[in-house]
Design a protein around this motif. Structure first.
Motif, PDB file in Angstrom:
ATOM      1  N   UNK A   1       0.831  -1.197   0.000  1.00  0.00           N
ATOM      2  CA  UNK A   1       0.000   0.000   0.000  1.00  0.00           C
ATOM      3  C   UNK A   1       0.866   1.248   0.000  1.00  0.00           C
ATOM      4  N   UNK A   2       1.961   1.213   0.778  1.00  0.00           N
ATOM      5  CA  UNK A   2       2.888   2.344   0.812  1.00  0.00           C
ATOM      6  C   UNK A   2       3.523   2.577  -0.558  1.00  0.00           C
ATOM      7  N   UNK A   3       3.928   1.495  -1.219  1.00  0.00           N
ATOM      8  CA  UNK A   3       4.526   1.598  -2.552  1.00  0.00           C
ATOM      9  C   UNK A   3       3.506   2.131  -3.551  1.00  0.00           C
ATOM     10  N   UNK A   4       2.274   1.622  -3.463  1.00  0.00           N
ATOM     11  CA  UNK A   4       1.228   2.036  -4.396  1.00  0.00           C
ATOM     12  C   UNK A   4       0.963   3.532  -4.307  1.00  0.00           C
ATOM     13  N   UNK A   5       0.915   4.063  -3.100  1.00  0.00           N
ATOM     14  CA  UNK A   5       0.622   5.481  -2.917  1.00  0.00           C
ATOM     15  C   UNK A   5       1.772   6.379  -3.355  1.00  0.00           C
ATOM     16  N   UNK A   6       3.003   5.867  -3.269  1.00  0.00           N
ATOM     17  CA  UNK A   6       4.178   6.687  -3.582  1.00  0.00           C
ATOM     18  C   UNK A   6       4.917   6.170  -4.812  1.00  0.00           C
ATOM     19  N   UNK A   7       4.170   5.609  -5.752  1.00  0.00           N
ATOM     20  CA  UNK A   7       4.809   4.973  -6.908  1.00  0.00           C
ATOM     21  C   UNK A   7       5.614   5.961  -7.749  1.00  0.00           C
ATOM     22  N   UNK A   8       5.213   7.246  -7.777  1.00  0.00           N
ATOM     23  CA  UNK A   8       5.950   8.228  -8.572  1.00  0.00           C
ATOM     24  C   UNK A   8       7.340   8.491  -7.972  1.00  0.00           C
ATOM     25  N   UNK A   9       7.414   8.479  -6.657  1.00  0.00           N
ATOM     26  CA  UNK A   9       8.708   8.652  -5.988  1.00  0.00           C
ATOM     27  C   UNK A   9       9.626   7.481  -6.332  1.00  0.00           C
TER      28      UNK A   9
ATOM     29  N   UNK B   1      14.109   4.879  -9.372  1.00  0.00           N
ATOM     30  CA  UNK B   1      14.506   3.853 -10.337  1.00  0.00           C
ATOM     31  C   UNK B   1      15.068   4.480 -11.612  1.00  0.00           C
ATOM     32  N   UNK B   2      14.494   5.608 -12.030  1.00  0.00           N
ATOM     33  CA  UNK B   2      14.999   6.298 -13.217  1.00  0.00           C
ATOM     34  C   UNK B   2      16.416   6.809 -12.982  1.00  0.00           C
ATOM     35  N   UNK B   3      16.674   7.327 -11.772  1.00  0.00           N
ATOM     36  CA  UNK B   3      18.014   7.817 -11.427  1.00  0.00           C
ATOM     37  C   UNK B   3      19.040   6.693 -11.492  1.00  0.00           C
ATOM     38  N   UNK B   4      18.668   5.545 -10.913  1.00  0.00           N
ATOM     39  CA  UNK B   4      19.569   4.385 -10.946  1.00  0.00           C
ATOM     40  C   UNK B   4      19.785   3.921 -12.380  1.00  0.00           C
ATOM     41  N   UNK B   5      18.719   3.959 -13.187  1.00  0.00           N
ATOM     42  CA  UNK B   5      18.827   3.532 -14.589  1.00  0.00           C
ATOM     43  C   UNK B   5      19.796   4.419 -15.365  1.00  0.00           C
ATOM     44  N   UNK B   6      19.713   5.725 -15.139  1.00  0.00           N
ATOM     45  CA  UNK B   6      20.629   6.659 -15.805  1.00  0.00           C
ATOM     46  C   UNK B   6      22.072   6.363 -15.400  1.00  0.00           C
TER      47      UNK B   6
ATOM     48  N   UNK C   1      -2.230  -2.740 -12.597  1.00  0.00           N
ATOM     49  CA  UNK C   1      -1.534  -3.410 -11.499  1.00  0.00           C
ATOM     50  C   UNK C   1      -1.361  -2.549 -10.257  1.00  0.00           C
ATOM     51  N   UNK C   2      -1.214  -1.208 -10.446  1.00  0.00           N
ATOM     52  CA  UNK C   2      -0.794  -0.419  -9.293  1.00  0.00           C
ATOM     53  C   UNK C   2      -1.875  -0.249  -8.226  1.00  0.00           C
ATOM     54  N   UNK C   3      -3.114  -0.690  -8.486  1.00  0.00           N
ATOM     55  CA  UNK C   3      -4.137  -0.665  -7.437  1.00  0.00           C
ATOM     56  C   UNK C   3      -4.047  -1.890  -6.533  1.00  0.00           C
ATOM     57  N   UNK C   4      -3.221  -2.872  -6.932  1.00  0.00           N
ATOM     58  CA  UNK C   4      -3.102  -4.116  -6.179  1.00  0.00           C
ATOM     59  C   UNK C   4      -1.871  -4.049  -5.275  1.00  0.00           C
ATOM     60  N   UNK C   5      -2.092  -3.911  -3.981  1.00  0.00           N
ATOM     61  CA  UNK C   5      -0.974  -3.741  -3.052  1.00  0.00           C
ATOM     62  C   UNK C   5      -0.096  -4.984  -2.966  1.00  0.00           C
ATOM     63  N   UNK C   6      -0.670  -6.185  -3.221  1.00  0.00           N
ATOM     64  CA  UNK C   6       0.137  -7.405  -3.189  1.00  0.00           C
ATOM     65  C   UNK C   6       1.165  -7.403  -4.322  1.00  0.00           C
ATOM     66  N   UNK C   7       0.729  -6.975  -5.508  1.00  0.00           N
ATOM     67  CA  UNK C   7       1.645  -6.887  -6.641  1.00  0.00           C
ATOM     68  C   UNK C   7       2.773  -5.906  -6.333  1.00  0.00           C
TER      69      UNK C   7
END
Length: 368
Positions: free
Chosen positions: A19-27, A32-37, A83-89
């Motif tokens: 649930x925490x990840x789902x709510x803050x997915x943009x962060x 992840x984008x920074x690490x990818x660069x 997928x992002x509405x599913x906290x288990x995923x």
């Protein structure tokens, strides 16, 4: 003993993590984008300077591609609308990614040590990112220990030649401090949520009027009894069915608040008598007791006390003299007998007892 990994993760707070990840997915996407660069830069640099005939250089290059692939795919998964509405995923995805991140950092750190460099950049990244992701206490603790052990092994293989390096010591210090802070925080969160879940579970199975078990708790316990009958031939129990006499007449005469008081009073008094039994309020005027333990051994004397205390008792409430009267029926389980048969006999006896009490004490039925 079989270890259920998915049950273990689910038990320890995976829903709230997801649930925490789902709510803050943009962060997470930005991280992840920074690490990818960073990895793209390393891949370009590696393609120019690495000698791919050397195993170490090949492992470096493959590790960069692995982390780049993992970072991009994780960012995509975290932002797919389906997928992002599913906290288990969300929870499973972030756990897999952090696991890959730890494996990558351990490998690259070892390669750096073997090459005579200190792995300060890699370990700092993995520690901070793992902390931000807020994976659960046990997962974080295990992966931290594995990473720490990997560093010690790497140092040992290299005869602790680089252990005096300021960069490596700084990494070890950061690793320990982050582990302590994150584990302490997650321990508090996990314990608080566990207590809340336990409280909610208790409330969901408790009757609000009497404090006894409700209908949900009753059927759950009946299933448990039937399971023991089938597996163990369990029969050391009796069923006592109880019903308030004249409750509807009291409601009609004084109001439902007074009838509720009779139900509440019954719920308070019955546990004093049935000390080792399971008691349930399963309806407006119905109570069930599953008698076990010491109460079962003294069932006859228990029923005798019940008849003395509950058949016809007057109680005062807000200036009115109310009748507290319960009819009862009881039945002992015979070996191999299903619970419903025991209940049926108790039910039949209860209605016979109700008719006797009403006739003896001239208890009113509901007014038409």
């Amino acid at each position: 003993m079989k270890f259920d990994l998915f049950g273990f993760i689910k038990k320890h707070n995976s829903e709230s993590i997801g649930e925490n990840v789902r709510k803050n997915r943009y962060i997470y996407a930005i991280i992840l984008a920074t690490i990818s660069i960073f990895e793209i830069v390393m891949i370009i640099r590696g393609s120019l300077i690495f000698d791919f005939k050397k195993l170490k250089h090949l492992l470096y290059f493959c590790s960069y591609i692995l982390l780049l692939t993992a970072s991009i795919s994780t960012a995509i998964i975290l932002n797919i609308k389906k997928l992002y509405m599913n906290s288990k995923v969300m929870s499973i995805t972030i756990h897999i990614y952090v696991g890959i991140l730890y494996a990558w950092s351990t490998l690259v750190s070892y390669l750096d040590l073997a090459a005579g460099h200190t792995p300060i950049v890699y370990l700092t990244i993995v520690i901070v990112v793992a902390g931000v992701t807020m994976v659960n206490l046990y997962f974080y603790c295990i992966t931290t220990i594995v990473t720490f052990a990997g560093l010690i092994v790497a140092c040992y293989v290299n005869h602790f030649e680089y252990l005096e390096s300021t960069g490596l010591l700084l990494n070890l210090l950061v690793l320990v401090v982050m582990a302590i802070l994150m584990n302490a925080r997650l321990f508090i969160v996990t314990n608080t949520e566990t207590d809340q879940r336990k409280m909610l579970e208790i409330l969901s199975k408790t009757d609000v009027l009497t404090g006894l078990g409700n209908e949900t708790a009753y059927f759950e316990y009946v299933d448990k009894i039937n399971g023991r009958i089938e597996k163990e031939n369990y029969h050391d129990f009796a069923v006592v069915l109880m019903d308030l006499n004249g409750l509807k007449a009291t409601n009609d005469k004084y109001g439902h608040r007074y009838g509720c008081h009779l139900v509440v009073e019954s719920g308070h008094r019955l546990p004093i008598l049935f000390t080792t039994s399971k008691l349930f309020h399963i309806g407006g005027d119905e109570f069930v007791g599953i008698v076990e333990g010491d109460n079962f051994k003294k069932l006859e004397s228990l029923i005798k006390r019940f008849d003395e205390d509950f058949t016809h008792t007057r109680i005062a409430y807000e200036g009115h003299d109310l009748l507290l009267s319960l009819a009862r029926g009881y039945s002992v389980c015979q070996g191999g007998e299903h619970y419903r048969n025991v209940f049926q006999r108790a039910d039949e006896m209860m209605y016979e007892n109700k008719a006797i009490i009403k006739e003896k004490y001239h208890i009113e039925s509901r007014k038409s």
